[in-house]
Scaffold this motif. Structure first.
Motif, PDB file in Angstrom:
ATOM      1  N   THR A 261       0.624  -1.067  -0.167  1.00 17.27           N
ATOM      2  CA  THR A 261      -0.075   0.023   0.129  1.00 17.27           C
ATOM      3  C   THR A 261       0.896   0.966   0.233  1.00 17.27           C
ATOM      4  OG1 THR A 261      -0.337  -0.431   2.733  1.00 17.27           O
ATOM      5  CG2 THR A 261      -1.990  -0.854   0.642  1.00 17.27           C
ATOM      6  N   THR A 268      -0.108   7.814  -5.974  1.00 21.17           N
ATOM      7  CA  THR A 268      -1.465   8.273  -6.441  1.00 21.17           C
ATOM      8  C   THR A 268      -0.896  10.083  -7.015  1.00 21.17           C
ATOM      9  OG1 THR A 268      -1.243   8.993  -3.766  1.00 21.17           O
ATOM     10  CG2 THR A 268      -1.908   6.941  -4.188  1.00 21.17           C
ATOM     11  N   ALA A 404      -6.110   5.227   2.066  1.00 22.44           N
ATOM     12  CA  ALA A 404      -7.522   4.397   1.228  1.00 22.44           C
ATOM     13  C   ALA A 404      -8.033   5.937   0.425  1.00 22.44           C
ATOM     14  CB  ALA A 404      -8.290   4.401   2.406  1.00 22.44           C
ATOM     15  N   SER A 405      -8.006   6.690   0.515  1.00 17.98           N
ATOM     16  CA  SER A 405      -8.549   7.687   0.182  1.00 17.98           C
ATOM     17  C   SER A 405      -8.308   8.199  -1.344  1.00 17.98           C
ATOM     18  CB  SER A 405      -9.507   9.499   1.156  1.00 17.98           C
ATOM     19  OG  SER A 405      -8.190   9.661   1.662  1.00 17.98           O
ATOM     20  N   CYS A 407      -6.104   6.404  -2.413  1.00 21.37           N
ATOM     21  CA  CYS A 407      -5.931   5.350  -3.833  1.00 21.37           C
ATOM     22  C   CYS A 407      -7.079   5.229  -4.516  1.00 21.37           C
ATOM     23  CB  CYS A 407      -5.399   3.767  -2.796  1.00 21.37           C
ATOM     24  SG  CYS A 407      -3.498   3.814  -1.940  1.00 21.37           S
ATOM     25  N   ALA A 408      -8.014   5.297  -3.947  1.00 21.60           N
ATOM     26  CA  ALA A 408      -9.165   5.014  -4.517  1.00 21.60           C
ATOM     27  C   ALA A 408      -9.490   5.961  -5.601  1.00 21.60           C
ATOM     28  CB  ALA A 408     -10.496   5.401  -3.560  1.00 21.60           C
ATOM     29  N   SER A 409      -9.045   7.274  -4.806  1.00 22.83           N
ATOM     30  CA  SER A 409      -9.116   8.655  -6.158  1.00 22.83           C
ATOM     31  C   SER A 409      -8.087   7.966  -7.647  1.00 22.83           C
ATOM     32  CB  SER A 409      -8.945   9.803  -5.304  1.00 22.83           C
ATOM     33  OG  SER A 409      -8.018  10.474  -4.680  1.00 22.83           O
ATOM     34  N   PHE A 412      -9.346   3.898  -8.328  1.00 22.20           N
ATOM     35  CA  PHE A 412     -10.449   3.133  -8.707  1.00 22.20           C
ATOM     36  C   PHE A 412     -11.059   4.037  -9.092  1.00 22.20           C
ATOM     37  CE2 PHE A 412     -15.499   2.013  -6.690  1.00 22.20           C
ATOM     38  CZ  PHE A 412     -15.138   0.754  -7.320  1.00 22.20           C
ATOM     39  N   LEU A 413     -11.077   4.920  -9.010  1.00 21.61           N
ATOM     40  CA  LEU A 413     -12.430   5.968  -9.092  1.00 21.61           C
ATOM     41  C   LEU A 413     -12.816   6.814 -11.116  1.00 21.61           C
ATOM     42  CD1 LEU A 413     -14.562   8.228  -8.791  1.00 21.61           C
ATOM     43  CD2 LEU A 413     -13.626  10.025  -8.728  1.00 21.61           C
ATOM     44  N   GLY A 480      -8.944  -2.531  -7.052  1.00 22.29           N
ATOM     45  CA  GLY A 480      -9.565  -1.748  -6.582  1.00 22.29           C
ATOM     46  C   GLY A 480     -10.517  -2.754  -5.888  1.00 22.29           C
ATOM     47  N   PHE A 484      -9.764  -2.739  -1.453  1.00 23.86           N
ATOM     48  CA  PHE A 484     -11.144  -2.880  -0.702  1.00 23.86           C
ATOM     49  C   PHE A 484     -11.130  -4.379   0.003  1.00 23.86           C
ATOM     50  CE2 PHE A 484     -12.979  -0.025  -3.149  1.00 23.86           C
ATOM     51  CZ  PHE A 484     -13.098   1.663  -2.619  1.00 23.86           C
TER      52      PHE A 484
END
Length: 495
Positions: A261, A268, A404-405, A407-409, A412-413, A480, A484
């Motif tokens: 991570t 990122t 977390a936010s 990597c997601a943005s 994943f987004l 993604g 999670f």
């Protein structure tokens, strides 16, 4: 055989679009034959002049008024800067063997460049360069969805603001903590809050800048990269001497900060769409028809990832092959104080560019008009200072929310928006303009020849997008979805 492109005699010369715009769909409208000298440009046709759309078109909203015009060098600067920050500074502590560390770093570097390319393609396809607009078009386009649009707009602005503030909080907190061991003992005042306030006051003139194009922000960002490069060489020398120590920040991070991570977090990034808009806004009118390589957003993005890889990949060797040297002198030439100082400066000088891009707080207009002070920026800085002083257990939770936010943005987004746009919505028309914002079916009286041309171009576009679609599904599900699942298991104590 390709069908000829049709145009009406009433077509406006100021439309700025290569595709014909018909004033009506009456089959009796007089048509003239226009031969194609080359194939129509598709939003997914990635040639050297791929950035050469005409932003002056009323339908092309890339050159937004709130995007400051930037030269390619500045766009490259802000594309590179996020990669050489906290994630890279923590890489020497990940303790990955080379057979895992090198593939992971290369994979996430490629995924980061791929994610930026997805945002770039979505901006070209939707003719927008604002995250809110793209998300709203993907998930809440059409009549009767006003409540969903308001909710999504608040979610996007809140999520973006949360990510920016948490990033600034962790940067400020760690820059203070790293320098605390270097301060003398017996100070009359508690050093941590005093040093935090001193740093905040030093950042105040920078945070008050209007945009990333301000010279003071540009100088601070370049200085942040310079301090990282100096830190990098100090770490290399310390490793060769066997005096490299564990970064204290690594011990203060939360549950999610593991080897994989942290490597993902190192690549990122944010502000991809605003930077693309700034690059477009800074292009002179004569350069819009055919952009050079230096003005290609894709080229600048790939170059930033390549440079970041050159200054992060060697760190994997440092952690995989720790060098232990038996020293006779108990006080050898130590670089740890210099490493700590340049580590702190790298994080501290990155805070202004992070806070400037933070969305404004929803302050009532009556209050904003009552004072000339920049209330939103001032309150954001105060919130950053307050959160940086929270106890360590709370700070660990904040760091977990941050990783977390982020990597997601990043990963994943964009994949979710791409799949929603291209798999669950009617494609945007190429030849025949869309009459209804809800993208209903084309009128029955539309000319059959134009409909055939539209279908042919849509099929060609779909074939060109197949490889990208496969990559997006990989980004969405294994990367993604797997992330999670891993995060949920980590919180549950399964691994």
């Amino acid at each position: 055989m390709d069908l000829p492109r049709l145009s009406t005699s009433s077509e406006g010369s100021s439309s700025g679009e290569s595709s014909p715009i018909l004033s009506n769909f009456n089959s009796s409208t007089s048509l003239i034959l226009v031969h194609d000298d080359e194939e129509p440009t598709s939003p997914f046709d990635f040639r050297d002049n791929d950035d050469g759309d005409e932003p002056e078109s009323p339908d092309f909203e890339i050159r937004r008024h709130f995007s400051p015009a930037m030269a390619p060098s500045l766009v490259f600067l802000y594309l590179l800067s996020p990669y050489l920050k906290l994630g890279a500074l923590l890489l020497p502590n990940t303790q990955h063997p080379l057979k895992y560390g090198i593939p992971l770093l290369i994979a996430f570097a490629i995924l980061s460049a791929f994610s930026r390319q997805i945002w770039y393609m979505l901006a070209r396809y939707m003719r927008k360069a604002d995250l809110e607009d793209i998300v709203l078009d993907a998930f809440a386009l059409g009549r009767g969805k006003e409540r969903r649009r308001a909710w999504l707009r608040s979610l996007v602005r809140g999520g973006t603001g949360l990510l920016r503030v948490l990033l600034a909080v962790i940067y400020l907190r760690e820059s203070v903590h790293i320098l605390l061991p270097l301060l003398p003992e017996g100070l009359p005042l508690p050093p941590r809050p005093v040093l935090t306030i001193v740093f905040a006051l030093a950042l105040l003139p920078l945070v008050s800048a209007q945009s990333l194009a301000a010279k003071r922000i540009v100088y601070a960002t370049w200085a942040s990269i310079a301090t990282y490069v100096i830190w990098f060489f100090c770490v290399a020398v310390a490793h060769s001497n066997g005096t490299l120590e564990v970064n204290p920040s690594w011990l203060r991070m939360g549950t999610f900060w593991q080897g994989i991570t942290t490597t993902a977090f190192a690549f990122t990034s944010s502000s991809t769409l605003p930077l693309y808009a700034s690059l477009k806004a800074g292009a002179p009118p004569e350069a819009l028809s055919k952009s050079s390589l230096s003005r290609s957003f894709r080229t600048l993005s790939l170059l930033s990832v390549a440079v970041a890889g050159c200054f992060t990949l060697p760190l994997i060797f440092f952690t995989a092959n720790p060098k232990v040297v038996i020293l006779q002198d108990p006080e050898p030439f130590r670089l740890q104080p210099a490493i700590a100082v340049f580590n702190a400066l790298t994080l501290l000088l990155a805070i202004p560019s992070v806070l400037i891009t933070t969305p404004t707080l929803p302050i009532p207009e009556r209050i904003r008009r009552s004072t000339s002070l920049p209330l939103s920026k001032s309150l954001t800085l105060i919130l950053t200072i307050a959160l940086s002083l929270v106890p360590t257990p709370i700070a660990r939770v904040l760091s977990d929310i941050l990783i977390a936010s982020a990597c997601a943005s990043t990963y994943f987004l964009p994949a979710l928006v791409h799949i929603t746009t291209h798999f669950f919505k009617r494609p945007l028309s190429i030849v025949i303009p869309t009459i209804h914002s809800s993208q209903e079916a084309l009128p029955a009286e539309a000319d059959e020849l134009l409909q055939r041309k539209e279908r042919a171009l849509q099929q060609r576009q779909f074939r060109k997008r197949l490889v990208w679609d496969i990559g997006v599904w990989v980004l969405l599900l294994p990367v993604g979805g797997g992330g999670f699942v891993w995060g949920a298991g980590r919180l549950a104590g399964r691994w």
